[in-house]
Design a protein around this motif. Structure first.
Motif, PDB file in Angstrom:
ATOM      1  N   GLY A 155      20.524  -0.845  10.730  1.00 45.08           N
ATOM      2  CA  GLY A 155      20.552  -0.349  12.105  1.00 45.08           C
ATOM      3  C   GLY A 155      19.805   0.952  12.302  1.00 45.08           C
ATOM      4  O   GLY A 155      19.746   1.472  13.420  1.00 45.08           O
ATOM      5  N   ALA A 156      19.224   1.482  11.234  1.00 41.11           N
ATOM      6  CA  ALA A 156      18.479   2.741  11.337  1.00 41.11           C
ATOM      7  C   ALA A 156      17.084   2.508  11.899  1.00 41.11           C
ATOM      8  O   ALA A 156      16.591   1.376  11.940  1.00 41.11           O
ATOM      9  N   ARG A 157      16.443   3.583  12.318  1.00 43.74           N
ATOM     10  CA  ARG A 157      15.019   3.540  12.666  1.00 43.74           C
ATOM     11  C   ARG A 157      14.226   3.670  11.372  1.00 43.74           C
ATOM     12  O   ARG A 157      14.518   4.530  10.550  1.00 43.74           O
ATOM     13  N   VAL A 158      13.227   2.821  11.190  1.00 44.28           N
ATOM     14  CA  VAL A 158      12.478   2.799   9.944  1.00 44.28           C
ATOM     15  C   VAL A 158      11.057   3.300  10.164  1.00 44.28           C
ATOM     16  O   VAL A 158      10.354   2.836  11.066  1.00 44.28           O
ATOM     17  N   PHE A 159      10.665   4.247   9.328  1.00 49.54           N
ATOM     18  CA  PHE A 159       9.295   4.757   9.302  1.00 49.54           C
ATOM     19  C   PHE A 159       8.707   4.337   7.961  1.00 49.54           C
ATOM     20  O   PHE A 159       9.170   4.774   6.907  1.00 49.54           O
ATOM     21  N   MET A 160       7.698   3.484   8.022  1.00 50.05           N
ATOM     22  CA  MET A 160       7.085   3.008   6.797  1.00 50.05           C
ATOM     23  C   MET A 160       5.815   3.794   6.491  1.00 50.05           C
ATOM     24  O   MET A 160       4.986   4.018   7.374  1.00 50.05           O
ATOM     25  N   ILE A 161       5.705   4.208   5.234  1.00 45.74           N
ATOM     26  CA  ILE A 161       4.482   4.833   4.742  1.00 45.74           C
ATOM     27  C   ILE A 161       4.013   3.967   3.587  1.00 45.74           C
ATOM     28  O   ILE A 161       4.472   4.120   2.449  1.00 45.74           O
ATOM     29  N   PRO A 162       3.152   2.986   3.845  1.00 48.36           N
ATOM     30  CA  PRO A 162       2.797   1.995   2.817  1.00 48.36           C
ATOM     31  C   PRO A 162       2.217   2.646   1.568  1.00 48.36           C
ATOM     32  O   PRO A 162       1.474   3.623   1.641  1.00 48.36           O
ATOM     33  N   ASP A 163       2.574   2.062   0.427  1.00 50.48           N
ATOM     34  CA  ASP A 163       2.073   2.547  -0.852  1.00 50.48           C
ATOM     35  C   ASP A 163       1.225   1.461  -1.512  1.00 50.48           C
ATOM     36  O   ASP A 163       0.027   1.396  -1.280  1.00 50.48           O
ATOM     37  N   ILE A 164       1.835   0.574  -2.259  1.00 52.08           N
ATOM     38  CA  ILE A 164       1.101  -0.483  -2.952  1.00 52.08           C
ATOM     39  C   ILE A 164       0.814  -1.660  -2.024  1.00 52.08           C
ATOM     40  O   ILE A 164      -0.257  -2.265  -2.082  1.00 52.08           O
ATOM     41  N   VAL A 165       1.771  -1.987  -1.168  1.00 53.39           N
ATOM     42  CA  VAL A 165       1.694  -3.193  -0.345  1.00 53.39           C
ATOM     43  C   VAL A 165       1.617  -2.823   1.130  1.00 53.39           C
ATOM     44  O   VAL A 165       2.471  -2.080   1.645  1.00 53.39           O
ATOM     45  N   ALA A 166       0.623  -3.347   1.831  1.00 45.63           N
ATOM     46  CA  ALA A 166       0.473  -3.098   3.270  1.00 45.63           C
ATOM     47  C   ALA A 166       1.512  -3.891   4.052  1.00 45.63           C
ATOM     48  O   ALA A 166       1.980  -4.944   3.599  1.00 45.63           O
ATOM     49  N   PRO A 167       1.877  -3.422   5.240  1.00 37.21           N
ATOM     50  CA  PRO A 167       2.867  -4.158   6.039  1.00 37.21           C
ATOM     51  C   PRO A 167       2.280  -5.432   6.623  1.00 37.21           C
ATOM     52  O   PRO A 167       1.103  -5.484   6.974  1.00 37.21           O
ATOM     53  N   THR A 168       3.114  -6.452   6.720  1.00 37.03           N
ATOM     54  CA  THR A 168       2.765  -7.667   7.445  1.00 37.03           C
ATOM     55  C   THR A 168       3.186  -7.492   8.895  1.00 37.03           C
ATOM     56  O   THR A 168       3.912  -6.548   9.238  1.00 37.03           O
ATOM     57  N   PRO A 169       2.773  -8.382   9.804  1.00 31.88           N
ATOM     58  CA  PRO A 169       3.256  -8.300  11.187  1.00 31.88           C
ATOM     59  C   PRO A 169       4.781  -8.311  11.276  1.00 31.88           C
ATOM     60  O   PRO A 169       5.370  -7.602  12.094  1.00 31.88           O
ATOM     61  N   GLU A 170       5.438  -9.115  10.420  1.00 35.13           N
ATOM     62  CA  GLU A 170       6.907  -9.159  10.405  1.00 35.13           C
ATOM     63  C   GLU A 170       7.485  -7.786  10.069  1.00 35.13           C
ATOM     64  O   GLU A 170       8.436  -7.313  10.723  1.00 35.13           O
ATOM     65  N   ILE A 171       6.915  -7.131   9.063  1.00 35.89           N
ATOM     66  CA  ILE A 171       7.414  -5.826   8.639  1.00 35.89           C
ATOM     67  C   ILE A 171       7.130  -4.773   9.713  1.00 35.89           C
ATOM     68  O   ILE A 171       7.979  -3.916  10.005  1.00 35.89           O
ATOM     69  N   GLU A 172       5.963  -4.817  10.321  1.00 37.81           N
ATOM     70  CA  GLU A 172       5.632  -3.862  11.372  1.00 37.81           C
ATOM     71  C   GLU A 172       6.621  -3.939  12.528  1.00 37.81           C
ATOM     72  O   GLU A 172       6.964  -2.913  13.129  1.00 37.81           O
ATOM     73  N   GLU A 173       7.084  -5.140  12.849  1.00 34.17           N
ATOM     74  CA  GLU A 173       8.051  -5.324  13.933  1.00 34.17           C
ATOM     75  C   GLU A 173       9.360  -4.608  13.654  1.00 34.17           C
ATOM     76  O   GLU A 173      10.089  -4.237  14.579  1.00 34.17           O
TER      77      GLU A 173
END
Length: 227
Positions: A181-199
């Motif tokens: 339920g938290a707000r997520v801020f992604m800072i990609p490292d090895i693996v780039a985000p997919t559209p699913e992850i970006e959502e």
């Protein structure tokens, strides 16, 4: 819109550049054991607790749990050896922790790494002083991508997960933070985000340097709001 009142950081790949050390250790393990360990499998380990990785490795090795444990234990041995010479912080790690701490945010670590290995990693870079709470992978029932670690991390801070920001680099970490339920801020490292992850993310940022401004934007303030 609920404001962000506390910040929960993943450690490996987010604050500490350990995933690349891990990849080096997997390559050395494969060479020493005379087996192939595909890059896709290694990437799938990112963000997962060790017991989950061992199970995935055993499945890849045809169900041979004994071989999987020997391979995994060698990887840990080599990883700890490489850590002594190769481990570095992610760019901006200390500056961001200092800025957010100075702004009054409670900060926590929520890492899949066991406490016995996580604490020396944080001590090495003098980061323990920034955190009000540390929750490790051997202290919760279900590892990432289950939400347990971020729910427990928020509880230890006395904060509703919905009022927390989760800072992650991995797909499994993003899934875990989002499920809490938290707000997520992604800072990609090895693996780039997919559209699913970006959502699932409030924002995907290029580096840690952009994090304070991104949190301030959510809180609709020119500077991060004090908790």
């Amino acid at each position: 819109m609920k404001t962000i009142q506390a910040i929960l950081f993943d450690m490996d790949g987010t604050l500490v550049d350990s995933e690349r050390v891990g990849q080096k250790a997997w390559a050395a393990t494969a060479d020493e054991m005379g087996i192939e360990i595909p890059d896709d499998l290694v990437r799938a380990f990112i963000g997962r607790p060790s017991q989950s990785c061992r199970a995935m490795l055993a499945e890849y090795l045809g169900g041979d749990a004994d071989l999987a444990n020997r391979v995994f234990d060698l990887h840990i041995e080599l990883f700890l050896k490489f850590v002594e010479t190769d481990l570095e912080l992610k760019p901006g790690a200390i500056e961001v922790l200092e800025a957010l701490k100075a702004a009054g945010f409670p900060l926590a670590i929520a890492t899949s790494t066991a406490r016995v290995r996580a604490l020396p990693r944080l001590e090495r870079f003098d980061m323990l002083k920034y955190f009000d709470s540390i929750t490790c992978g051997d202290e919760i029932a279900n590892g990432k991508p289950a939400p347990d670690i971020f729910v427990e991390s928020a509880r230890r801070l006395g904060c509703d997960p919905a009022l927390c920001a989760v800072i992650e680099d991995s797909h499994n970490g993003v899934r875990s933070g989002h499920a809490s339920g938290a707000r997520v801020f992604m800072i990609p490292d090895i693996v780039a985000p997919t559209p699913e992850i970006e959502e699932m993310c409030t924002a995907v940022l290029p580096t840690l340097h952009e994090l304070p401004a991104a949190i301030a934007a959510v809180n609709d303030s020119p500077a991060p709001r004090r908790a």
